[in-house]
Design an enzyme around this catalytic site. Structure first.
Site, PDB file in Angstrom:
ATOM      1  CD  GLU A   1       1.714  -8.465  18.578  1.00 37.24           C
ATOM      2  OE1 GLU A   1       1.078  -8.842  19.612  1.00 37.24           O
ATOM      3  OE2 GLU A   1       1.266  -7.569  17.850  1.00 37.24           O
TER       4      GLU A   1
ATOM      5  NE  ARG B   1      -2.688  -1.116   3.185  1.00 41.96           N
ATOM      6  CZ  ARG B   1      -2.816  -2.273   3.967  1.00 41.96           C
ATOM      7  NH1 ARG B   1      -3.095  -3.529   3.318  1.00 41.96           N
ATOM      8  NH2 ARG B   1      -2.377  -2.212   5.164  1.00 41.96           N
TER       9      ARG B   1
END
Length: 177
Positions: free
Chosen positions: A101, A64
């Protein structure tokens, strides 16, 4: 204050709960991009933020980041390079692996994309936890860039991502979430 400055671009951002997984609130810029007036206004505002940095190149983070960096590079008259996921670029590449994460990811740049010392601004759509933007800065510096800043359309300030990015960050829209 002009009429354009009064327009709140946040009203063009769709909020999608539980996407891409439960508990995540997704900020969808595609609704802003579909509105030609809002999109032109957003690009103008981003241009005013990035132009003072005098970039030679905008570095677009897959995927994006490509959406904001390409039209902005055209407006600013500078070059554009792509930071891609592993294995997506032809020719010799420079890579940087970073922790997420849950796991890790790798970004790559073509080895000949940057001349040493070129002024580069990293572009992405969203700054959340800061891992991808920080990795982008590290990769660009490894390739010889003078990273003079980073620019994002949306920042989720409560996640503190800008604290991980070793470059000045400008943001078009902020959410405290």
């Amino acid at each position: 204050m002009t009429a354009h400055e009064e327009i709140d671009l946040k009203r063009f951002i769709r909020h999608v709960p539980d996407f891409p997984k439960p508990g995540i609130l997704f900020y969808d810029i595609s609704t802003l991009m579909r509105n030609p007036d809002a999109w032109q206004l957003a690009m103008g505002r981003l241009a005013r933020q990035v132009a003072p940095l005098k970039p030679d190149l905008l570095a677009a983070v897959e995927s994006r980041g490509f959406l904001t960096a390409a039209p902005l590079a055209d407006r600013l008259g500078c070059g554009l390079l792509m930071l891609r996921k592993c294995g997506k670029l032809p020719g010799e590449t420079i890579s940087h692996t970073y922790d997420l994460e849950y796991g890790s990811d790798t970004l790559e740049i073509q080895a000949d994309a940057i001349q040493p010392g070129q002024r580069v601004v990293v572009m992405d759509d969203l700054l959340a936890t800061g891992g991808t933007l920080a990795a982008s800065v590290a990769l660009l510096r490894k390739a010889g860039a003078n990273v003079v800043g980073a620019s994002v359309m949306v920042e989720l300030t409560s996640l503190g991502g800008r604290n991980k990015v070793d470059a000045p960050v400008s943001t078009l829209l902020t959410y405290k979430e």
